[in-house]
Scaffold this motif. Structure first.
Motif, mmCIF file in Angstrom:
data_model
loop_
_atom_site.group_PDB
_atom_site.id
_atom_site.type_symbol
_atom_site.label_atom_id
_atom_site.label_comp_id
_atom_site.label_asym_id
_atom_site.label_seq_id
_atom_site.Cartn_x
_atom_site.Cartn_y
_atom_site.Cartn_z
ATOM 1 N N LEU A 98 -16.364 41.123 24.741
ATOM 2 C CA LEU A 98 -15.459 40.987 23.695
ATOM 3 C C LEU A 98 -14.062 41.088 23.908
ATOM 4 O O LEU A 98 -12.948 40.257 23.870
ATOM 5 C CB LEU A 98 -15.852 41.189 22.430
ATOM 6 C CG LEU A 98 -17.063 40.672 21.854
ATOM 7 C CD1 LEU A 98 -17.477 41.323 20.398
ATOM 8 C CD2 LEU A 98 -17.031 38.972 21.540
ATOM 9 N N GLY A 99 -13.900 42.217 24.371
ATOM 10 C CA GLY A 99 -12.274 43.134 24.783
ATOM 11 C C GLY A 99 -11.710 42.152 25.680
ATOM 12 O O GLY A 99 -10.362 42.114 25.828
ATOM 13 N N VAL B 246 -21.555 43.623 13.052
ATOM 14 C CA VAL B 246 -20.513 43.304 14.063
ATOM 15 C C VAL B 246 -20.798 42.860 15.164
ATOM 16 O O VAL B 246 -20.560 41.628 15.718
ATOM 17 C CB VAL B 246 -19.792 44.578 13.928
ATOM 18 C CG1 VAL B 246 -18.443 44.384 15.084
ATOM 19 C CG2 VAL B 246 -19.058 45.217 12.886
ATOM 20 N N SER B 247 -21.820 43.556 15.946
ATOM 21 C CA SER B 247 -22.087 42.979 17.301
ATOM 22 C C SER B 247 -22.965 41.725 17.168
ATOM 23 O O SER B 247 -22.496 40.715 18.061
ATOM 24 C CB SER B 247 -23.033 44.053 18.024
ATOM 25 O OG SER B 247 -24.024 44.487 17.243
ATOM 26 N N GLU B 248 -24.019 41.469 16.271
ATOM 27 C CA GLU B 248 -24.494 40.250 16.131
ATOM 28 C C GLU B 248 -23.540 38.979 15.807
ATOM 29 O O GLU B 248 -23.805 37.836 16.459
ATOM 30 C CB GLU B 248 -25.628 40.376 14.950
ATOM 31 C CG GLU B 248 -26.839 41.434 15.498
ATOM 32 C CD GLU B 248 -26.615 42.748 15.179
ATOM 33 O OE1 GLU B 248 -27.077 43.670 15.560
ATOM 34 O OE2 GLU B 248 -25.296 42.757 14.441
ATOM 35 N N MET B 249 -22.851 39.137 14.965
ATOM 36 C CA MET B 249 -21.662 38.203 14.693
ATOM 37 C C MET B 249 -20.858 37.886 15.801
ATOM 38 O O MET B 249 -20.443 36.629 15.994
ATOM 39 C CB MET B 249 -21.080 38.297 13.464
ATOM 40 C CG MET B 249 -22.132 38.469 12.083
ATOM 41 S SD MET B 249 -22.818 36.722 11.687
ATOM 42 C CE MET B 249 -24.466 37.074 12.616
ATOM 43 N N CYS B 250 -20.468 39.004 16.310
ATOM 44 C CA CYS B 250 -19.291 38.640 17.517
ATOM 45 C C CYS B 250 -19.962 37.981 18.588
ATOM 46 O O CYS B 250 -19.567 37.091 19.225
ATOM 47 C CB CYS B 250 -18.553 40.121 17.660
ATOM 48 S SG CYS B 250 -17.605 40.761 16.657
ATOM 49 N N GLY C 264 -13.903 30.895 17.749
ATOM 50 C CA GLY C 264 -12.693 31.865 17.307
ATOM 51 C C GLY C 264 -13.161 33.392 17.794
ATOM 52 O O GLY C 264 -13.242 34.284 16.682
ATOM 53 N N VAL C 265 -13.684 33.745 18.919
ATOM 54 C CA VAL C 265 -14.042 34.897 19.279
ATOM 55 C C VAL C 265 -13.410 36.011 18.592
ATOM 56 O O VAL C 265 -13.452 37.007 18.081
ATOM 57 C CB VAL C 265 -14.642 35.236 20.518
ATOM 58 C CG1 VAL C 265 -14.810 36.496 20.838
ATOM 59 C CG2 VAL C 265 -15.487 34.163 21.225
ATOM 60 N N HIS D 84 -14.568 41.049 11.490
ATOM 61 C CA HIS D 84 -15.630 41.945 11.032
ATOM 62 C C HIS D 84 -15.478 43.297 11.397
ATOM 63 O O HIS D 84 -16.027 44.295 10.592
ATOM 64 C CB HIS D 84 -16.997 41.423 12.023
ATOM 65 C CG HIS D 84 -17.696 40.147 11.594
ATOM 66 N ND1 HIS D 84 -18.608 40.177 10.623
ATOM 67 C CD2 HIS D 84 -17.515 38.682 12.061
ATOM 68 C CE1 HIS D 84 -19.014 39.085 10.349
ATOM 69 N NE2 HIS D 84 -18.329 38.369 11.064
ATOM 70 N N VAL D 85 -14.471 43.593 12.489
ATOM 71 C CA VAL D 85 -14.344 44.968 12.446
ATOM 72 C C VAL D 85 -13.291 45.797 11.456
ATOM 73 O O VAL D 85 -13.855 46.727 10.627
ATOM 74 C CB VAL D 85 -13.251 45.351 13.816
ATOM 75 C CG1 VAL D 85 -12.638 46.644 13.753
ATOM 76 C CG2 VAL D 85 -14.133 44.931 14.857
#
Length: 352
Positions: free
Chosen positions: A74-75, A307-311, A320-321, A328-329
């Motif tokens: 994601l980063g 957070v991890s699951e939705m992202c 819209g990553v 979520h953060v």
């Protein structure tokens, strides 16, 4: 071998079948074109086996490894252009976070009335924050930590099970204009990706910030991306493996005894989880009236999942990553920081 001697191979006799079952389920789910196949397939397969009283165990550290893979991937999306665009949506991000806090207090009231539990247990079981953070806070106020953890496990599983299928069925895959800055796997740049991600983990651990294994790599890699450092993308099998390990960890939380311990409480937890999905979608629809962000992206941004699951859902469905990630953060941060203050309000409201 005497009965008193430890059987060191016993854990692996449960871990290896878990990984084999999860891999087969992920492969099958991918060939059936299911959304998030490498998370949903293992999640359902392992949870089903556990409900059949089959002793399975996740890989030690597997969930953290999976979160690292997702956070690092994601980063790579956070280029300077993306961050500048995100600043335009700051009011939306704040509204999504505060809305989850208000809705969570409503779910807590339902939990209190229907589940017949004490106020701390109802409040921290219903608030859609991180499971470990809510359980730790509840422990300070005398809440039932085991029931709170169980309620959050049910909520995350329901959201992960329902939302990707609903969005895929609606045909919204592939509408994201954001792309990661590093798209190719480049071995010479992979050490820099590893170093920046692990530095983020170390910083979060040092500061004792929750969700260190997903937010730490995300922040570390995002800073490196913003600085223009040459980074490698993660191989597809690493990201899929991360999803598989998270699916195993979630699935292993379930068993028949899990639901037999407090059937009324678990039924109400499932009811509030279903209600949270519906109301979060309604809230997302309301936010579309004040912004140009597509409804599917806002539905993921406001969803009451982990957070991890939705992202990773946003990444796989290309919705819209960066925006979903930031929402979520901030949601977890607001719920963790604001939980104690809002719990005081909730107690006064219930007493009144």
């Amino acid at each position: 071998m005497s009965a008193s001697q430890p059987v060191t191979g016993a854990p692996w006799r449960r871990i290896v079948p878990t990984l084999v079952l999860a891999t087969a389920a992920g492969w099958l789910a991918e060939h059936l074109n299911l959304p998030l196949p490498w998370m949903i397939g293992p999640l359902f397969a392992v949870a089903g086996a556990r409900m059949a009283d089959i002793e399975l165990r996740p890989l030690p550290g597997g969930r953290q490894s999976g979160q690292w893979a997702i956070g690092a991937a994601l980063g790579l999306y956070f280029s300077p252009e993306v961050v500048a665009q995100l600043s335009l949506h700051a009011p939306l991000v704040v509204a999504a976070a505060l809305g989850s806090l208000v809705l969570g207090m409503g779910y807590a009231l339902i939990m209190l009335r229907l589940a017949r539990v004490d106020t701390p247990t109802a409040f921290f079981a219903a608030l859609p924050g991180g499971a470990s953070e809510m359980a730790n806070l509840a422990d300070r106020y005398g809440g039932a930590v085991d029931r709170i953890a169980a309620a959050h496990a049910v909520r995350v599983m329901m959201v992960v099970s329902v939302l990707p299928f609903a969005l895929s069925f609606a045909g919204v895959h592939g509408s994201d204009l954001y792309i990661p800055l590093s798209k190719e796997v480049e071995p010479q740049h992979f050490p820099l990706l590893m170093a920046s991600s692990l530095l983020g983990v170390g910083a979060f651990k040092l500061l004792r910030i929750a969700n260190a294994w997903v937010l730490g790599p995300l922040l570390g890699v995002a800073i490196a991306t913003l600085a223009g450092l040459p980074l490698s993308a993660l191989p597809v099998w690493v990201v899929n493996g991360g999803q598989l390990l998270i699916g195993c960890a979630l699935g292993c939380r379930f068993s028949r005894a899990f639901f037999r311990a407090a059937p009324r409480f678990m039924a109400v937890a499932a009811l509030t989880a279903a209600l949270s999905i519906v109301l979060a979608f309604a809230f997302a629809a309301l936010l579309t009236l004040a912004t140009d962000v597509p409804l599917p992206t806002l539905a993921l941004a406001t969803a009451p999942g982990g957070v991890s699951e939705m992202c990773i859902t946003a990444k796989v469905l290309q919705l819209g990553v960066p925006l979903v990630t930031v929402c979520h953060v901030l949601r977890v941060a607001v719920l963790t920081v604001g939980a104690q203050w809002s719990f005081g309000l909730f107690k006064r409201f219930v007493a009144a």
